[in-house]
Design a protein around this motif. Structure first.
Motif, PDB file in Angstrom:
ATOM      1  N   THR A   8       0.823  -1.219   0.000  1.00  0.00           N
ATOM      2  CA  THR A   8       0.000   0.000   0.000  1.00  0.00           C
ATOM      3  C   THR A   8       0.855   1.266   0.000  1.00  0.00           C
ATOM      4  O   THR A   8       0.322   2.370   0.123  1.00  0.00           O
ATOM      5  N   GLY A   9       2.171   1.120  -0.143  1.00  0.00           N
ATOM      6  CA  GLY A   9       3.032   2.303  -0.258  1.00  0.00           C
ATOM      7  C   GLY A   9       2.878   2.925  -1.651  1.00  0.00           C
ATOM      8  O   GLY A   9       2.110   2.439  -2.487  1.00  0.00           O
ATOM      9  N   THR A  10       3.619   3.990  -1.903  1.00  0.00           N
ATOM     10  CA  THR A  10       3.513   4.702  -3.190  1.00  0.00           C
ATOM     11  C   THR A  10       3.838   3.761  -4.351  1.00  0.00           C
ATOM     12  O   THR A  10       3.090   3.677  -5.332  1.00  0.00           O
ATOM     13  N   THR A  11       4.950   3.054  -4.255  1.00  0.00           N
ATOM     14  CA  THR A  11       5.328   2.120  -5.319  1.00  0.00           C
ATOM     15  C   THR A  11       4.349   0.952  -5.357  1.00  0.00           C
ATOM     16  O   THR A  11       3.852   0.572  -6.422  1.00  0.00           O
ATOM     17  N   GLY A  12       4.092   0.396  -4.176  1.00  0.00           N
ATOM     18  CA  GLY A  12       3.260  -0.802  -4.071  1.00  0.00           C
ATOM     19  C   GLY A  12       1.893  -0.626  -4.714  1.00  0.00           C
ATOM     20  O   GLY A  12       1.453  -1.482  -5.490  1.00  0.00           O
ATOM     21  N   LEU A  52       7.640  -7.130   7.782  1.00  0.00           N
ATOM     22  CA  LEU A  52       8.769  -7.613   6.972  1.00  0.00           C
ATOM     23  C   LEU A  52      10.033  -7.852   7.800  1.00  0.00           C
ATOM     24  O   LEU A  52      10.966  -8.502   7.325  1.00  0.00           O
ATOM     25  N   THR A  53      10.060  -7.327   9.018  1.00  0.00           N
ATOM     26  CA  THR A  53      11.229  -7.593   9.870  1.00  0.00           C
ATOM     27  C   THR A  53      11.081  -8.950  10.578  1.00  0.00           C
ATOM     28  O   THR A  53      11.992  -9.369  11.283  1.00  0.00           O
ATOM     29  N   ILE A  71       9.339  -4.952  -2.521  1.00  0.00           N
ATOM     30  CA  ILE A  71       9.584  -3.508  -2.446  1.00  0.00           C
ATOM     31  C   ILE A  71      10.028  -3.226  -1.015  1.00  0.00           C
ATOM     32  O   ILE A  71       9.308  -3.561  -0.065  1.00  0.00           O
ATOM     33  N   GLY A  72      11.196  -2.640  -0.841  1.00  0.00           N
ATOM     34  CA  GLY A  72      11.699  -2.374   0.515  1.00  0.00           C
ATOM     35  C   GLY A  72      11.162  -1.058   1.053  1.00  0.00           C
ATOM     36  O   GLY A  72      11.035  -0.093   0.305  1.00  0.00           O
ATOM     37  N   HIS A  76      14.547   2.745   5.636  1.00  0.00           N
ATOM     38  CA  HIS A  76      14.256   1.962   6.851  1.00  0.00           C
ATOM     39  C   HIS A  76      15.586   1.436   7.394  1.00  0.00           C
ATOM     40  O   HIS A  76      16.394   0.886   6.623  1.00  0.00           O
ATOM     41  N   GLU A  79      16.346  -2.009   6.069  1.00  0.00           N
ATOM     42  CA  GLU A  79      15.926  -2.313   4.685  1.00  0.00           C
ATOM     43  C   GLU A  79      16.667  -3.518   4.106  1.00  0.00           C
ATOM     44  O   GLU A  79      16.080  -4.345   3.404  1.00  0.00           O
ATOM     45  N   SER A 102      14.443  -2.436  -7.138  1.00  0.00           N
ATOM     46  CA  SER A 102      15.674  -1.866  -6.586  1.00  0.00           C
ATOM     47  C   SER A 102      15.674  -0.364  -6.867  1.00  0.00           C
ATOM     48  O   SER A 102      14.661   0.310  -6.654  1.00  0.00           O
ATOM     49  N   VAL A 103      16.759   0.163  -7.353  1.00  0.00           N
ATOM     50  CA  VAL A 103      16.850   1.590  -7.654  1.00  0.00           C
ATOM     51  C   VAL A 103      17.907   1.783  -8.744  1.00  0.00           C
ATOM     52  O   VAL A 103      18.844   0.976  -8.850  1.00  0.00           O
ATOM     53  N   PRO A 136      14.196   1.410 -10.816  1.00  0.00           N
ATOM     54  CA  PRO A 136      13.539   2.658 -11.221  1.00  0.00           C
ATOM     55  C   PRO A 136      14.332   3.903 -10.835  1.00  0.00           C
ATOM     56  O   PRO A 136      15.013   3.939  -9.814  1.00  0.00           O
ATOM     57  N   MET A 137      14.201   4.897 -11.676  1.00  0.00           N
ATOM     58  CA  MET A 137      14.763   6.234 -11.465  1.00  0.00           C
ATOM     59  C   MET A 137      13.911   6.975 -10.430  1.00  0.00           C
ATOM     60  O   MET A 137      12.862   6.473  -9.997  1.00  0.00           O
ATOM     61  N   TYR A 139      11.155   9.048  -8.860  1.00  0.00           N
ATOM     62  CA  TYR A 139       9.758   9.003  -9.318  1.00  0.00           C
ATOM     63  C   TYR A 139       9.192  10.388  -9.643  1.00  0.00           C
ATOM     64  O   TYR A 139       9.407  11.344  -8.880  1.00  0.00           O
TER      65      TYR A 139
HETATM   66  N1  LIG Z   1      10.943   7.829  -4.275  1.00  0.00           N
HETATM   67  C1  LIG Z   1      11.682   7.537  -5.326  1.00  0.00           C
HETATM   68  O1  LIG Z   1      11.903   8.390  -6.204  1.00  0.00           O
HETATM   69  C2  LIG Z   1      12.222   6.153  -5.495  1.00  0.00           C
HETATM   70  C3  LIG Z   1      12.876   5.815  -6.689  1.00  0.00           C
HETATM   71  C4  LIG Z   1      13.369   4.518  -6.840  1.00  0.00           C
HETATM   72  C5  LIG Z   1      13.202   3.581  -5.819  1.00  0.00           C
HETATM   73  N2  LIG Z   1      12.557   3.948  -4.665  1.00  0.00           N
HETATM   74  C6  LIG Z   1      12.413   2.922  -3.619  1.00  0.00           C
HETATM   75  O2  LIG Z   1      11.091   2.403  -3.664  1.00  0.00           O
HETATM   76  C7  LIG Z   1      10.839   1.737  -2.417  1.00  0.00           C
HETATM   77  C8  LIG Z   1       9.428   2.050  -1.965  1.00  0.00           C
HETATM   78  O3  LIG Z   1       9.294   3.431  -1.721  1.00  0.00           O
HETATM   79  P1  LIG Z   1       7.849   4.068  -1.520  1.00  0.00           P
HETATM   80  O4  LIG Z   1       8.001   5.513  -1.748  1.00  0.00           O
HETATM   81  O5  LIG Z   1       6.849   3.277  -2.280  1.00  0.00           O
HETATM   82  O6  LIG Z   1       7.613   3.826   0.031  1.00  0.00           O
HETATM   83  P2  LIG Z   1       6.371   4.239   0.941  1.00  0.00           P
HETATM   84  O7  LIG Z   1       5.326   4.936   0.152  1.00  0.00           O
HETATM   85  O8  LIG Z   1       6.909   4.913   2.149  1.00  0.00           O
HETATM   86  O9  LIG Z   1       5.795   2.821   1.358  1.00  0.00           O
HETATM   87  C9  LIG Z   1       6.503   1.972   2.203  1.00  0.00           C
HETATM   88  C10 LIG Z   1       5.577   0.858   2.628  1.00  0.00           C
HETATM   89  O10 LIG Z   1       6.291  -0.064   3.445  1.00  0.00           O
HETATM   90  C11 LIG Z   1       5.448  -0.444   4.521  1.00  0.00           C
HETATM   91  N3  LIG Z   1       6.284  -0.878   5.645  1.00  0.00           N
HETATM   92  C12 LIG Z   1       7.148  -0.125   6.375  1.00  0.00           C
HETATM   93  N4  LIG Z   1       7.738  -0.896   7.324  1.00  0.00           N
HETATM   94  C13 LIG Z   1       7.227  -2.136   7.183  1.00  0.00           C
HETATM   95  C14 LIG Z   1       7.421  -3.362   7.867  1.00  0.00           C
HETATM   96  N5  LIG Z   1       8.272  -3.480   8.902  1.00  0.00           N
HETATM   97  N6  LIG Z   1       6.689  -4.433   7.477  1.00  0.00           N
HETATM   98  C15 LIG Z   1       5.815  -4.351   6.452  1.00  0.00           C
HETATM   99  N7  LIG Z   1       5.604  -3.235   5.749  1.00  0.00           N
HETATM  100  C16 LIG Z   1       6.298  -2.131   6.120  1.00  0.00           C
HETATM  101  C17 LIG Z   1       4.627   0.799   4.838  1.00  0.00           C
HETATM  102  O11 LIG Z   1       3.448   0.442   5.497  1.00  0.00           O
HETATM  103  P3  LIG Z   1       2.723   1.471   6.545  1.00  0.00           P
HETATM  104  O12 LIG Z   1       2.639   2.793   5.837  1.00  0.00           O
HETATM  105  O13 LIG Z   1       1.411   0.839   6.784  1.00  0.00           O
HETATM  106  O14 LIG Z   1       3.641   1.524   7.736  1.00  0.00           O
HETATM  107  C18 LIG Z   1       4.368   1.325   3.407  1.00  0.00           C
HETATM  108  O15 LIG Z   1       3.230   0.714   2.842  1.00  0.00           O
HETATM  109  C19 LIG Z   1      11.914   2.238  -1.446  1.00  0.00           C
HETATM  110  O16 LIG Z   1      12.829   1.199  -1.241  1.00  0.00           O
HETATM  111  C20 LIG Z   1      12.556   3.400  -2.183  1.00  0.00           C
HETATM  112  O17 LIG Z   1      13.891   3.598  -1.812  1.00  0.00           O
HETATM  113  C21 LIG Z   1      12.045   5.186  -4.503  1.00  0.00           C
END
Ligand SMILES: NC(=O)c1ccc[n+]([C@@H]2O[C@H](COP(=O)([O-])OP(=O)(O)OC[C@H]3O[C@@H](n4cnc5c(N)ncnc54)[C@H](OP(=O)(O)O)[C@@H]3O)[C@@H](O)[C@H]2O)c1
Length: 278
Positions: A8-12, A52-53, A71-72, A76, A79, A102-103, A136-137, A139
């Motif tokens: 349910t995160g941004t990527t997810g 996930l931990t 998706i990490g 974190h 991570e 990954s990234v 991915p680059m 976002y």
């Molecule tokens: N932003 C960018 O431009 C970019 C580009 C390339 C790659 N990335 C990578 O993409 C990945 C995802 O980023 P995002 O922006 O999608 O993240 P996000 O929106 O912050 O979402 C992270 C998700 O992880 C969940 N989560 C956190 N701790 C957890 C745990 N212990 N067990 C289970 N779930 C857990 C959160 O759930 P809750 O909210 O319910 O806690 C949330 O749904 C990251 O690794 C990031 O580095 C990002």
């Protein structure tokens, strides 16, 4: 059944929606019970809570799945461990394919979030599990179009003159769905996913101004002003390293691989802005 972590995160949610729209059955792994309904609203057929931990929770959550999208959680402190846990659990559960998010350029060693992803990529390679890695680059979704247009300001915590490349998460989701429709075709591949735009902060503000017809200016802010309250030291350090690196070097990538995977031109920032503005 395809399992997806951080669903349910941004990527997810972008990947989940794309997989579901392509007809895949998806089991969403979410952090807490409060997220179960949200995961179903993005198209998950099943939704389960798994921290996930916690390897024990992961093991049960992956039972019966033939693929895992991992998706990490960003910045974190654990991570790397979380990624290694997910891969180990996939192996234990007999999952046949891991799609690792990954990234771009995980080898940028000073960045903690890139270090973590490189370590997880290495663990996946050593697992002997069939895999595809997506890199991915930066976002487009980091740009909150509605807020920028409402306030007339686009803010970023690094130089407004340093160019960065971008990718639209909708394109990333589409690639994930394509890979998982025919994993054998994409086995052992590492794909950098980058769009065609390379823009400075001022350039982004110009695109937003043109797309909305409202003047948007760019403003540089201090990274400390955008950090979540009470963030752990690791996360604070991670963001400071990231913005220091972007400030000096930017982050640049090439769109050829994404163009080939999509079999069309990648989405531009202007198209993303128009889509966000409805
Ligand atoms: N932003 C960018 O431009 C970019 C580009 C390339 C790659 N990335 C990578 O993409 C990945 C995802 O980023 P995002 O922006 O999608 O993240 P996000 O929106 O912050 O979402 C992270 C998700 O992880 C969940 N989560 C956190 N701790 C957890 C745990 N212990 N067990 C289970 N779930 C857990 C959160 O759930 P809750 O909210 O319910 O806690 C949330 O749904 C990251 O690794 C990031 O580095 C990002």
């Amino acid at each position: 059944m395809i399992a997806i972590t951080a669903a349910t995160g941004t990527t997810g949610r972008h990947v989940l929606r794309a997989l579901s729209a392509a007809g895949h059955d998806v089991r969403a792994l979410v952090h807490s019970g409060a997220r179960l309904e949200e995961a179903r609203s993005y198209g998950a057929r099943e939704a389960v809570v798994a921290d996930l931990t916690r390897p024990d929770e992961l093991a049960g959550a992956l039972e019966g799945c033939n693929a895992l999208v991992h998706i990490g959680p960003p910045m974190h402190p654990r991570e790397t461990t979380v990624g290694q846990n997910a891969i180990d659990a996939a192996k234990q559960a007999g999952v046949g394919h891991v799609l690792l998010m990954s990234v771009t350029q995980p080898q940028i060693e000073p960045l903690l979030n890139h270090q973590a992803k490189l370590a997880v990529e290495r663990h996946l390679l050593a697992s002997r599990l069939p895999f595809t890695i997506l890199q991915p680059m930066h976002y487009m979704q980091n740009v909150d179009v509605a807020d920028c247009v409402k306030t007339g300001v686009f803010r970023q915590p690094y130089s407004l003159d340093r160019p960065l490349s971008f990718v639209d998460l909708a394109d990333v989701g589409e690639v994930a769905a394509t890979v998982l429709a025919d994993p054998a075709r994409h086995l052992w591949a590492t794909y950098e996913l980058c769009g065609t735009d390379t823009l400075t902060g001022h350039g982004i503000a110009r695109v937003l101004t043109e797309a909305s017809g409202t003047e948007v200016r760019a403003e540089q802010i201090d990274v400390r002003d955008m950090l979540p309250q009470g963030a752990p030291d690791y996360t604070v350090d991670g963001f400071i390293r990231l913005t220091t690196h972007y400030d000096r070097y930017g982050l640049l990538g090439n769109p050829n691989v994404l163009r080939w995977l999509l079999d069309r031109e990648p989405t531009t920032l202007a198209q993303y802005a128009h889509r966000e503005l409805g």
